[in-house]
Design an enzyme around this catalytic site. Sequence first.
Site, PDB file in Angstrom:
ATOM      1  N   ASP A 287     -22.238 -24.470  48.727  1.00 39.39           N
ATOM      2  CA  ASP A 287     -22.370 -24.888  50.126  1.00 39.39           C
ATOM      3  C   ASP A 287     -21.764 -26.262  50.341  1.00 39.39           C
ATOM      4  OD1 ASP A 287     -24.425 -25.506  48.414  1.00 39.39           O
ATOM      5  OD2 ASP A 287     -26.031 -25.360  49.883  1.00 39.39           O
TER       6      ASP A 287
ATOM      7  N   LYS B 167     -24.170 -21.810  42.562  1.00 35.39           N
ATOM      8  CA  LYS B 167     -25.344 -21.999  43.417  1.00 35.39           C
ATOM      9  C   LYS B 167     -26.536 -22.047  42.459  1.00 35.39           C
ATOM     10  CE  LYS B 167     -27.378 -22.125  47.479  1.00 35.39           C
ATOM     11  NZ  LYS B 167     -27.334 -23.360  48.272  1.00 35.39           N
TER      12      LYS B 167
ATOM     13  N   ASP C  37     -10.065 -18.481  51.162  1.00 38.21           N
ATOM     14  CA  ASP C  37      -9.558 -18.361  52.537  1.00 38.21           C
ATOM     15  C   ASP C  37      -9.710 -19.685  53.280  1.00 38.21           C
ATOM     16  OD1 ASP C  37      -8.859 -15.730  52.244  1.00 38.21           O
ATOM     17  OD2 ASP C  37      -9.735 -15.110  54.154  1.00 38.21           O
TER      18      ASP C  37
ATOM     19  N   TYR D  98     -19.565  -7.752  44.316  1.00 41.15           N
ATOM     20  CA  TYR D  98     -18.732  -6.679  44.866  1.00 41.15           C
ATOM     21  C   TYR D  98     -18.758  -5.411  44.017  1.00 41.15           C
ATOM     22  CZ  TYR D  98     -16.829 -10.248  47.982  1.00 41.15           C
ATOM     23  OH  TYR D  98     -16.692 -11.239  48.912  1.00 41.15           O
TER      24      TYR D  98
ATOM     25  N   ASP E 126     -13.884 -15.560  47.270  1.00 44.54           N
ATOM     26  CA  ASP E 126     -13.328 -14.858  48.420  1.00 44.54           C
ATOM     27  C   ASP E 126     -13.381 -15.771  49.646  1.00 44.54           C
ATOM     28  OD1 ASP E 126     -12.369 -12.919  50.054  1.00 44.54           O
ATOM     29  OD2 ASP E 126     -14.090 -11.585  49.930  1.00 44.54           O
TER      30      ASP E 126
END
Length: 368
Positions: free
Chosen positions: A223, A191, A251, A141, A247
């Site tokens: 994943d 990852k 959620d 970001y 992020d």
Amino acid sequence: MQFNILVLPGDGIGPEVMTEALKVLKGVGRKFGHTFNLTNDLVGGAAIDAYGVALRDETAHQARASHAVLFGAVGGPKWSDPAAQVRPEDGLLALRKSMGVYANIRPVKSYPFLVNASPLKPAVVDGVDLIVVRELTGGLYYGQPKRRWSTQRGRRGVDTMKYSEMEIERILRVGFELARGRRKRLTSVDKANVLETSRLWRQIAIELAPQYPDVTVDHQLVDSCAMQLIQNPKQFDVLVMENTFGDILSDEASVLAGSLGMLPSASLAGIPAARSRRRARGFYEPVHGTAPDIAGQGKANPIATVLSTAMMLRYSLGLPKEAQAVEQAVDRVLEGGQRTADIVAQGERQVTTSQMGNAIVEALASAA
Ligand code: NAD
């Protein structure tokens, strides 16, 4: 003890839920003999209306000079014109950045009476009690270069995933410290099969682990972790991950709890210590927004903001006993059957925002 707290209720239901959280904080002061020096200010849409900006410099300065910031929520239809020059959310983002809060902490707990509110099977969510720790100020970001441009062969875009050892180490330490104060299990999410930043992340996690021998660490690829969060969320205690993964997974994890009105959060500029009274400056807010559909109707659930206040007591003010007293008061009120509109089931008694706040204050005062 004396503590300086900046209170920013914001817009919509923000001021309604904040009023209740402050009642509870006052109750903590009375019960435990602390003085909370509160400074109130405007932020978001309310600040745009009054001053033409979403966050004044004085407010940002006051935030940095305080032990903690208690925040409601910002935004609403009045300020959502796409052509608007200033947006309420600018205030929130500027505040987080100016405070340097790099560790976002979201606890997710399922309550027995809310298991049917989740789209997942009750057997899957019943008993979930986990914390997602997300790196908040680095990674994809913020990394440069970050831009879009046109070439003769079409348009292109680039974002950059970048992490320094310092950034990774400090957020991993937040995860270790939190796990230490709980069930002592840390899941480090990455990852590492594809990304260099993730390989660095995993290497540093492995190097740090011996410093926390009481914490069991496992490493999951993001994943498969996304799948495990839905399939078997009870396996998790504390999960720690970089900004983008956090992020998305935070959620996803919030769905396990059933109602937005129950979910608190903290964003810290330092490491919360499990066993000492070390303090980290922090920013505390409910996960939900301004809920314009119910604003002004006494329907908002103040528990997310009350529990955010408990997190402030624990992580920024070094008052774990007081934090636990607030959490236990919330549990007792819920066990006693008090329900705001978002969590009420057929046949149960519905209370207003302020009745819920009063009930929590009473439960706190009457506890041994
Ligand atoms: P929202 O979280 O405000 O509301 C989503 C749904 O959940 C609504 O039906 C609402 O009534 C319900 N809800 C939310 N909080 C509740 C509570 N405490 N008690 C009972 N019910 C509750 O999300 P939205 O509708 O997408 O956004 C509304 C506004 O809030 C937008 O302007 C958005 O930009 C803003 N927003 C701000 C923040 C923030 O300040 N951190 C976060 C999210 C959204």
